[in-house]
Enzyme design. Structure first.
Site, mmCIF file in Angstrom:
data_model
loop_
_atom_site.group_PDB
_atom_site.id
_atom_site.type_symbol
_atom_site.label_atom_id
_atom_site.label_comp_id
_atom_site.label_asym_id
_atom_site.label_seq_id
_atom_site.Cartn_x
_atom_site.Cartn_y
_atom_site.Cartn_z
ATOM 1 N N SER A 153 0.857 -1.192 0.000
ATOM 2 C CA SER A 153 0.000 0.000 0.000
ATOM 3 C C SER A 153 0.886 1.233 0.000
ATOM 4 O O SER A 153 1.985 1.212 0.580
ATOM 5 C CB SER A 153 -0.886 0.024 1.247
ATOM 6 O OG SER A 153 -1.526 1.286 1.364
ATOM 7 N N TYR A 167 -1.722 -0.714 10.158
ATOM 8 C CA TYR A 167 -1.921 -1.197 8.785
ATOM 9 C C TYR A 167 -0.749 -0.776 7.898
ATOM 10 O O TYR A 167 -0.191 -1.597 7.149
ATOM 11 C CB TYR A 167 -3.237 -0.617 8.246
ATOM 12 C CG TYR A 167 -3.459 -0.792 6.768
ATOM 13 C CD1 TYR A 167 -3.971 -1.975 6.250
ATOM 14 C CD2 TYR A 167 -3.173 0.253 5.878
ATOM 15 C CE1 TYR A 167 -4.178 -2.123 4.884
ATOM 16 C CE2 TYR A 167 -3.383 0.110 4.515
ATOM 17 C CZ TYR A 167 -3.877 -1.079 4.019
ATOM 18 O OH TYR A 167 -4.080 -1.222 2.665
HETATM 19 P P1 NAP Z 1 -11.704 -5.157 0.380
HETATM 20 O O1 NAP Z 1 -12.569 -4.567 -0.689
HETATM 21 O O2 NAP Z 1 -11.998 -4.832 1.815
HETATM 22 O O3 NAP Z 1 -11.704 -6.753 0.192
HETATM 23 C C1 NAP Z 1 -10.945 -7.517 1.077
HETATM 24 C C2 NAP Z 1 -10.932 -8.943 0.609
HETATM 25 O O4 NAP Z 1 -10.083 -9.708 1.491
HETATM 26 C C3 NAP Z 1 -12.288 -9.612 0.650
HETATM 27 O O5 NAP Z 1 -12.360 -10.524 -0.421
HETATM 28 C C4 NAP Z 1 -12.274 -10.348 2.000
HETATM 29 O O6 NAP Z 1 -13.129 -11.482 2.039
HETATM 30 C C5 NAP Z 1 -10.819 -10.791 2.029
HETATM 31 N N1 NAP Z 1 -10.295 -11.087 3.357
HETATM 32 C C6 NAP Z 1 -10.247 -10.287 4.448
HETATM 33 N N2 NAP Z 1 -9.665 -10.922 5.480
HETATM 34 C C7 NAP Z 1 -9.341 -12.154 5.024
HETATM 35 C C8 NAP Z 1 -8.739 -13.290 5.618
HETATM 36 N N3 NAP Z 1 -8.319 -13.277 6.905
HETATM 37 N N4 NAP Z 1 -8.577 -14.408 4.879
HETATM 38 C C9 NAP Z 1 -8.979 -14.432 3.589
HETATM 39 N N5 NAP Z 1 -9.551 -13.396 2.963
HETATM 40 C C10 NAP Z 1 -9.748 -12.275 3.688
HETATM 41 O O7 NAP Z 1 -10.165 -4.784 0.137
HETATM 42 P P2 NAP Z 1 -9.446 -4.048 -1.102
HETATM 43 O O8 NAP Z 1 -9.591 -2.589 -0.915
HETATM 44 O O9 NAP Z 1 -9.826 -4.675 -2.388
HETATM 45 O O10 NAP Z 1 -7.919 -4.375 -0.745
HETATM 46 C C11 NAP Z 1 -7.252 -5.496 -1.297
HETATM 47 C C12 NAP Z 1 -5.781 -5.377 -0.930
HETATM 48 O O11 NAP Z 1 -5.271 -4.150 -1.436
HETATM 49 C C13 NAP Z 1 -5.534 -5.359 0.579
HETATM 50 O O12 NAP Z 1 -4.336 -6.046 0.868
HETATM 51 C C14 NAP Z 1 -5.371 -3.880 0.879
HETATM 52 O O13 NAP Z 1 -4.600 -3.652 2.030
HETATM 53 C C15 NAP Z 1 -4.683 -3.401 -0.386
HETATM 54 N N6 NAP Z 1 -4.838 -1.974 -0.623
HETATM 55 C C16 NAP Z 1 -6.060 -1.419 -0.832
HETATM 56 C C17 NAP Z 1 -6.161 -0.042 -1.044
HETATM 57 C C18 NAP Z 1 -7.472 0.658 -1.267
HETATM 58 O O14 NAP Z 1 -7.500 1.898 -1.277
HETATM 59 N N7 NAP Z 1 -8.570 -0.052 -1.487
HETATM 60 C C19 NAP Z 1 -5.000 0.742 -1.035
HETATM 61 C C20 NAP Z 1 -3.788 0.148 -0.819
HETATM 62 C C21 NAP Z 1 -3.700 -1.223 -0.623
HETATM 63 P P3 NAP Z 1 -14.702 -11.330 2.452
HETATM 64 O O15 NAP Z 1 -15.397 -10.739 1.253
HETATM 65 O O16 NAP Z 1 -15.140 -12.725 2.738
HETATM 66 O O17 NAP Z 1 -14.742 -10.419 3.639
#
Ligand code: NAP
Length: 258
Positions: A153, A167
């Site tokens: 991130s 985080y």
């Molecule tokens: P999100 O929309 O909140 O989706 C999270 C996903 O992870 C969901 O599929 C969730 O499953 C799954 N998950 C959560 N805890 C888990 C666990 N313990 N075991 C297995 N699966 C789990 O997240 P996102 O924004 O797409 O982020 C994806 C990645 O990108 C993350 O690593 C995040 O830190 C990184 N990221 C995101 C952003 C942003 O702005 N969105 C920025 C920088 C980095 P369920 O649907 O079953 O809950």
């Protein structure tokens, strides 16, 4: 995408994406299926969202499956990789995407239970999944190579003060993990890279208590907008592809310049 080796039939590449039910993981799954991967997504508890991603891929003629497995629990990770092997035979790519954050707060308000939850999912989970992938992909274990992309991130560089320094620090660990693992397995046929997204429109921000966070911050982005999950997926798929054949240990910012 398929790889043809001398004397072999076309091999369908197989990709496991942790946390593929929503957000960046779901966008990556859909794009990967379009590119010809057989896709396995894992999820934590949102079965209907995971099934919707699988159904979309199947409807377009792709191959996909979904498995509930908590990446922070070792036995579940082992079961997840066993299921991929049973269904697809082998695994050629892993996206360590599952990640969490919690309610925005200062460090002086955080308790140990929260810190353990964040680091268990974001860091231990990525290590465990990478371990299982390396045991299958590495030439050291008789594997035929592969590629891993870790989700870091932009917070790893910015620290997320007042929001979630825990985080951000877990993503700093992912950066270091990416560099170390990449060098460890570079001569075993495995490339390891990371993508560092900026502020992306997904549901993760609601988990921090601020669903509109991307809109609040977009003026701080040099490109003056938040990113879409598909834009991160494009970077991930490039790093997995043969177009990135000489790229390992790289950390690619997908942040609109932030
Ligand atoms: P999100 O929309 O909140 O989706 C999270 C996903 O992870 C969901 O599929 C969730 O499953 C799954 N998950 C959560 N805890 C888990 C666990 N313990 N075991 C297995 N699966 C789990 O997240 P996102 O924004 O797409 O982020 C994806 C990645 O990108 C993350 O690593 C995040 O830190 C990184 N990221 C995101 C952003 C942003 O702005 N969105 C920025 C920088 C980095 P369920 O649907 O079953 O809950």
């Amino acid at each position: 995408m398929g790889k043809v080796c001398a004397g072999e039939a076309l091999v369908t590449p197989t990709l496991l994406i942790t946390g593929g039910s929503r957000g960046i993981g779901a966008a990556t799954a859909r794009l990967a299926a379009q590119r010809g991967y057989a896709v396995c997504i894992s999820y934590l508890r949102n079965k209907s969202a995971a099934e919707a991603v699988v159904d979309d891929i199947l409807a377009l003629g792709g191959r996909a499956m979904a498995i509930a497995a908590d990446v922070g629990i070792e036995t579940e990770v082992i079961r997840l990789f066993g299921a991929v092997n049973a269904q697809y035979g082998s695994i050629s790519a892993l996206v360590n995407n599952a990640g969490i954050l919690e309610q925005q707060m200062r460090v002086d308000q955080m308790d140990a239970a929260r810190l353990l939850r964040i680091f268990t999912t974001n860091v231990v989970g990525s290590f465990l999944c990478a371990r299982e992938a390396v045991r299958r992909m590495s030439s050291r274990y008789g594997g035929s190579g592969g590629a891993i992309v870790n989700l870091s991130s932009g917070a790893a560089r910015l620290g997320a003060p007042g929001e979630y320094v825990d985080y951000a620090a877990s993503k700093g660990a992912i950066d270091t993990f990416t560099i170390g693992l990449a060098r460890e397995v570079a001569d075993e046929g495995i490339r390891v890279n990371a993508v560092r997204p900026g502020v992306i429109y997904t549901e993760i921000h609601a988990d921090g208590g601020e669903p509109q966070r991307v809109d609040r911050l977009k003026a701080t982005v040099p490109m003056q907008r938040g990113g879409q999950a598909e834009e991160v997926a494009n970077a991930i798929l490039w790093l997995l592809s043969d177009e990135a054949s000489y790229v390992t240990g790289a950390i690619l910012d997908v942040t609109g310049g932030r």
